[in-house]
Design an enzyme around this catalytic site. Structure first.
Site, short mmCIF file in Angstrom:
data_model
loop_
_atom_site.label_atom_id
_atom_site.label_comp_id
_atom_site.label_asym_id
_atom_site.label_seq_id
_atom_site.Cartn_x
_atom_site.Cartn_y
_atom_site.Cartn_z
N HIS A 140 13.86 -74.44 89.14
CA HIS A 140 15.17 -73.85 89.42
C HIS A 140 16.29 -74.81 89.00
O HIS A 140 16.04 -75.95 88.60
CB HIS A 140 15.30 -73.50 90.90
CG HIS A 140 15.12 -74.66 91.84
ND1 HIS A 140 16.11 -75.59 92.08
CD2 HIS A 140 14.06 -75.03 92.61
CE1 HIS A 140 15.68 -76.48 92.95
NE2 HIS A 140 14.43 -76.17 93.29
N CYS A 199 9.81 -79.07 94.26
CA CYS A 199 10.15 -78.18 93.16
C CYS A 199 10.58 -78.97 91.93
O CYS A 199 10.77 -80.18 91.97
CB CYS A 199 11.28 -77.24 93.59
SG CYS A 199 10.78 -75.96 94.77
#
Length: 216
Positions: free
Chosen positions: A97, A113
């Protein structure tokens, strides 16, 4: 971090999650290199695009292994930037992301992440569909400067899955390796400790790593 790694451990991701041969492939896939903090969009064996990334911190490392993009969405808001690419990691919610902290890209900065600059995640989002394979390679036991992680019941992650596979191959663990340290793994660790005359704690610490052949 212990520097005396067995060579096989440093590259365990290639054994547990072997990279598919791509000599004659033309499919687009993603290679994430945690050592270099780089994400590569690959077509077969050729690099199509390279991005600088932020990856997991010492206490929240990025999962190593072979995954797939499970979902795509836009405008998650907050610190996730304009686009989200979810990964099918069994023990938690991880993805690729953007970020509202561009200075964190290129560092060990996330909760596991993969962070890209917002302009970069928009490009990547348009390049790969759901189902795209994602190969994450890196230091299985963590970077040299990190402390060796003690594993206890309730922990999750790539290192737990590594222990599960080692104990499965040795005949102690009977479950499906899923990266989750549950009662089945705890019982297997205790039996392993009994057989190797170690304190029976059900936890993985330095001596267990040694007996399992993961460090020397």
């Amino acid at each position: 971090m212990i520097k005396g790694f067995v060579c096989a451990v440093l590259f365990f991701s290639h054994l547990l999650f072997p990279l598919a041969r791509s000599d004659h492939q033309t499919d687009v896939w993603i290679l994430i290199d945690l050592w270099k903090r780089r994400l590569y969009v690959m077509e077969g064996s050729q690099v199509k695009k390279e991005f600088i990334i932020g990856v997991g911190k010492e206490q929240t490392p990025t999962p190593i292994g072979k995954w797939r993009i499970s979902d795509k969405s836009r405008n998650w808001g907050g610190g996730f930037g304009p686009c989200w690419l979810g990964l099918n990691i069994p023990w938690g919610r991880y993805g690729i992301h953007g970020t509202n902290r561009p200075g964190s890209v290129g560092k060990d900065s996330s909760h596991g992440c993969i962070r890209l600059l917002n302009t970069d995640i928009v490009q990547l989002y348009q390049m790969v569909p759901v189902g795209t394979r994602v190969e994450v390679v890196g230091p299985m036991l963590g970077r040299d400067e990190w402390q060796l992680k003690k594993l206890v019941r309730g922990d999750r992650g790539t290192l737990v899955m590594l222990i599960q596979h080692r104990l499965l191959s040795a005949g102690y663990y009977q479950g499906q390796p899923d990266g989750i340290f549950g009662k089945g793994l705890e019982d297997a660790v205790k039996k392993f400790q009994q057989d190797h005359r170690l304190p029976v704690t059900g936890q993985i610490q330095f001596r267990e790593y040694v007996e399992l052949g993961l460090i020397e």
